[in-house]
Write a protein that holds these residues in place. Structure first.
Motif, PDB file in Angstrom:
ATOM      1  N   GLU A 112     -36.608  44.477  32.512  1.00 54.80           N
ATOM      2  CA  GLU A 112     -35.830  43.443  30.874  1.00 54.80           C
ATOM      3  C   GLU A 112     -36.154  42.421  31.334  1.00 54.80           C
ATOM      4  O   GLU A 112     -35.655  41.424  31.064  1.00 54.80           O
ATOM      5  CB  GLU A 112     -34.838  44.580  30.733  1.00 54.80           C
ATOM      6  N   ALA A 113     -34.915  42.050  32.872  1.00 55.84           N
ATOM      7  CA  ALA A 113     -34.400  40.785  33.444  1.00 55.84           C
ATOM      8  C   ALA A 113     -35.566  39.454  32.993  1.00 55.84           C
ATOM      9  O   ALA A 113     -35.057  38.406  32.627  1.00 55.84           O
ATOM     10  CB  ALA A 113     -34.544  40.324  34.615  1.00 55.84           C
ATOM     11  N   ALA A 114     -37.115  40.250  33.363  1.00 52.09           N
ATOM     12  CA  ALA A 114     -38.018  39.106  32.984  1.00 52.09           C
ATOM     13  C   ALA A 114     -38.598  38.729  31.564  1.00 52.09           C
ATOM     14  O   ALA A 114     -38.608  37.417  31.393  1.00 52.09           O
ATOM     15  CB  ALA A 114     -39.339  39.166  33.596  1.00 52.09           C
ATOM     16  N   VAL A 115     -38.250  39.942  30.520  1.00 48.17           N
ATOM     17  CA  VAL A 115     -38.932  39.626  29.235  1.00 48.17           C
ATOM     18  C   VAL A 115     -37.738  39.259  28.762  1.00 48.17           C
ATOM     19  O   VAL A 115     -38.061  37.835  27.904  1.00 48.17           O
ATOM     20  CB  VAL A 115     -38.673  41.424  29.054  1.00 48.17           C
ATOM     21  N   LYS A 116     -36.233  39.129  29.215  1.00 48.43           N
ATOM     22  CA  LYS A 116     -35.414  38.089  28.615  1.00 48.43           C
ATOM     23  C   LYS A 116     -35.338  36.593  29.201  1.00 48.43           C
ATOM     24  O   LYS A 116     -35.227  35.961  27.725  1.00 48.43           O
ATOM     25  CB  LYS A 116     -34.043  38.650  28.773  1.00 48.43           C
ATOM     26  N   LEU A 117     -35.681  36.329  29.792  1.00 50.85           N
ATOM     27  CA  LEU A 117     -36.202  35.456  30.510  1.00 50.85           C
ATOM     28  C   LEU A 117     -37.089  34.591  29.817  1.00 50.85           C
ATOM     29  O   LEU A 117     -36.615  33.205  29.589  1.00 50.85           O
ATOM     30  CB  LEU A 117     -36.040  35.074  32.054  1.00 50.85           C
ATOM     31  N   TYR A 118     -38.488  34.942  29.699  1.00 54.28           N
ATOM     32  CA  TYR A 118     -39.359  34.753  28.627  1.00 54.28           C
ATOM     33  C   TYR A 118     -38.769  34.533  27.256  1.00 54.28           C
ATOM     34  O   TYR A 118     -38.794  33.318  26.695  1.00 54.28           O
ATOM     35  CB  TYR A 118     -40.668  35.607  28.404  1.00 54.28           C
ATOM     36  N   GLN A 119     -38.192  35.638  26.608  1.00 55.31           N
ATOM     37  CA  GLN A 119     -37.499  35.029  25.409  1.00 55.31           C
ATOM     38  C   GLN A 119     -36.906  33.915  25.182  1.00 55.31           C
ATOM     39  O   GLN A 119     -36.852  33.055  24.393  1.00 55.31           O
ATOM     40  CB  GLN A 119     -36.897  36.215  25.381  1.00 55.31           C
ATOM     41  N   LYS A 120     -35.927  33.891  26.450  1.00 52.67           N
ATOM     42  CA  LYS A 120     -35.649  32.508  26.066  1.00 52.67           C
ATOM     43  C   LYS A 120     -35.853  31.238  26.340  1.00 52.67           C
ATOM     44  O   LYS A 120     -35.339  29.842  26.105  1.00 52.67           O
ATOM     45  CB  LYS A 120     -34.443  32.776  27.719  1.00 52.67           C
ATOM     46  N   LEU A 121     -36.584  30.975  26.935  1.00 51.66           N
ATOM     47  CA  LEU A 121     -37.786  30.242  27.496  1.00 51.66           C
ATOM     48  C   LEU A 121     -39.251  29.550  26.334  1.00 51.66           C
ATOM     49  O   LEU A 121     -39.613  29.336  26.595  1.00 51.66           O
ATOM     50  CB  LEU A 121     -38.451  29.878  28.631  1.00 51.66           C
ATOM     51  N   GLY A 122     -38.385  30.977  25.208  1.00 48.52           N
ATOM     52  CA  GLY A 122     -39.084  30.833  23.723  1.00 48.52           C
ATOM     53  C   GLY A 122     -40.792  31.852  24.133  1.00 48.52           C
ATOM     54  O   GLY A 122     -41.161  31.296  23.383  1.00 48.52           O
ATOM     55  N   PHE A 123     -40.989  32.563  25.102  1.00 48.45           N
ATOM     56  CA  PHE A 123     -42.196  33.462  24.548  1.00 48.45           C
ATOM     57  C   PHE A 123     -41.501  34.351  23.854  1.00 48.45           C
ATOM     58  O   PHE A 123     -40.738  34.565  23.650  1.00 48.45           O
ATOM     59  CB  PHE A 123     -42.293  33.872  26.080  1.00 48.45           C
ATOM     60  N   ASP A 124     -42.270  34.306  22.896  1.00 46.42           N
ATOM     61  CA  ASP A 124     -42.552  35.518  22.208  1.00 46.42           C
ATOM     62  C   ASP A 124     -43.472  36.866  22.590  1.00 46.42           C
ATOM     63  O   ASP A 124     -44.505  36.841  22.825  1.00 46.42           O
ATOM     64  CB  ASP A 124     -43.368  35.424  20.508  1.00 46.42           C
ATOM     65  N   ILE A 125     -43.219  37.945  21.920  1.00 45.82           N
ATOM     66  CA  ILE A 125     -44.023  39.111  22.949  1.00 45.82           C
ATOM     67  C   ILE A 125     -45.090  39.895  20.904  1.00 45.82           C
ATOM     68  O   ILE A 125     -44.797  39.410  19.938  1.00 45.82           O
ATOM     69  CB  ILE A 125     -43.481  40.548  22.794  1.00 45.82           C
ATOM     70  N   VAL A 126     -46.380  39.772  21.440  1.00 44.16           N
ATOM     71  CA  VAL A 126     -46.989  39.538  20.460  1.00 44.16           C
ATOM     72  C   VAL A 126     -48.038  40.978  20.616  1.00 44.16           C
ATOM     73  O   VAL A 126     -48.779  40.961  19.903  1.00 44.16           O
ATOM     74  CB  VAL A 126     -48.578  37.735  21.009  1.00 44.16           C
ATOM     75  N   GLY A 127     -48.006  41.789  21.690  1.00 42.58           N
ATOM     76  CA  GLY A 127     -48.298  42.924  21.870  1.00 42.58           C
ATOM     77  C   GLY A 127     -48.141  43.329  23.092  1.00 42.58           C
ATOM     78  O   GLY A 127     -47.375  43.291  23.594  1.00 42.58           O
ATOM     79  N   GLU A 128     -48.568  45.031  23.197  1.00 36.72           N
ATOM     80  CA  GLU A 128     -48.510  45.587  23.788  1.00 36.72           C
ATOM     81  C   GLU A 128     -49.887  45.958  24.507  1.00 36.72           C
ATOM     82  O   GLU A 128     -50.481  46.500  24.372  1.00 36.72           O
ATOM     83  CB  GLU A 128     -47.357  46.594  23.595  1.00 36.72           C
TER      84      GLU A 128
END
Length: 151
Positions: A112-128
């Motif tokens: 979760e910490a990495a996901v939040k950081l990546y989202q803060k940096l402008g990354f979007d979840i596009v798949g799983e």
């Protein structure tokens, strides 16, 4: 904290592998894994240093107008100090200079910490990716992408 990010030298690969083992446990890259990826020719490796000590790194590859972040990690005792953000700044600068349009990465759904950081940096979840992390009880991975603007 005066962190400097620069291109890695081959003499850094052993330390990077040691950090890999601490961060990724069973799924770490050996020195040979790092060397073989680096020698393919489309790979860039960054290290973040505090003085002469490596406290983080990133391994990226590029094809055409896309970069994939294969590995990124900060030494545990130095986390939450902006190291990953400084590494990403270097990656973003590289992408701008080389006309890269997309940056992709995979991350464990449970990180979760990495996901939040990546989202803060402008990354979007596009798949799983189901069962992607076989060494982590077949944990799923999010595929995350950041689209960059030209100009």
């Amino acid at each position: 904290m005066d962190i400097k990010v620069s291109l890695a030298e081959e003499t850094d690969f052993k330390t990077i592998s040691q950090i890999e083992k601490e961060c990724f446990k069973e799924d770490f890259w050996s020195v040979d894994d790092i060397i073989s990826t680096y020698k393919v020719g489309n790979c860039v490796i960054y290290v973040a240093k505090l003085g002469k000590t490596i406290v983080g790194y990133a391994i990226i590859t590029y094809v055409c107008d896309e970069v994939e972040i294969l590995r990124i990690c900060s030494v545990e005792r130095y986390r939450q100090k902006g190291i990953a953000s400084k590494i990403f700044d270097e990656i973003f600068d590289y992408c701008k200079k080389h006309f890269i349009l997309y940056i992709n990465l995979d991350v464990r759904v449970g990180n979760e910490a990495a996901v939040k950081l990546y989202q803060k940096l402008g990354f979007d979840i596009v798949g799983e990716r189901k069962g992607y992390y076989t060494k982590y009880n077949n944990e799923n991975a999010y595929l995350m992408t950041k689209k960059l603007l030209r100009g």
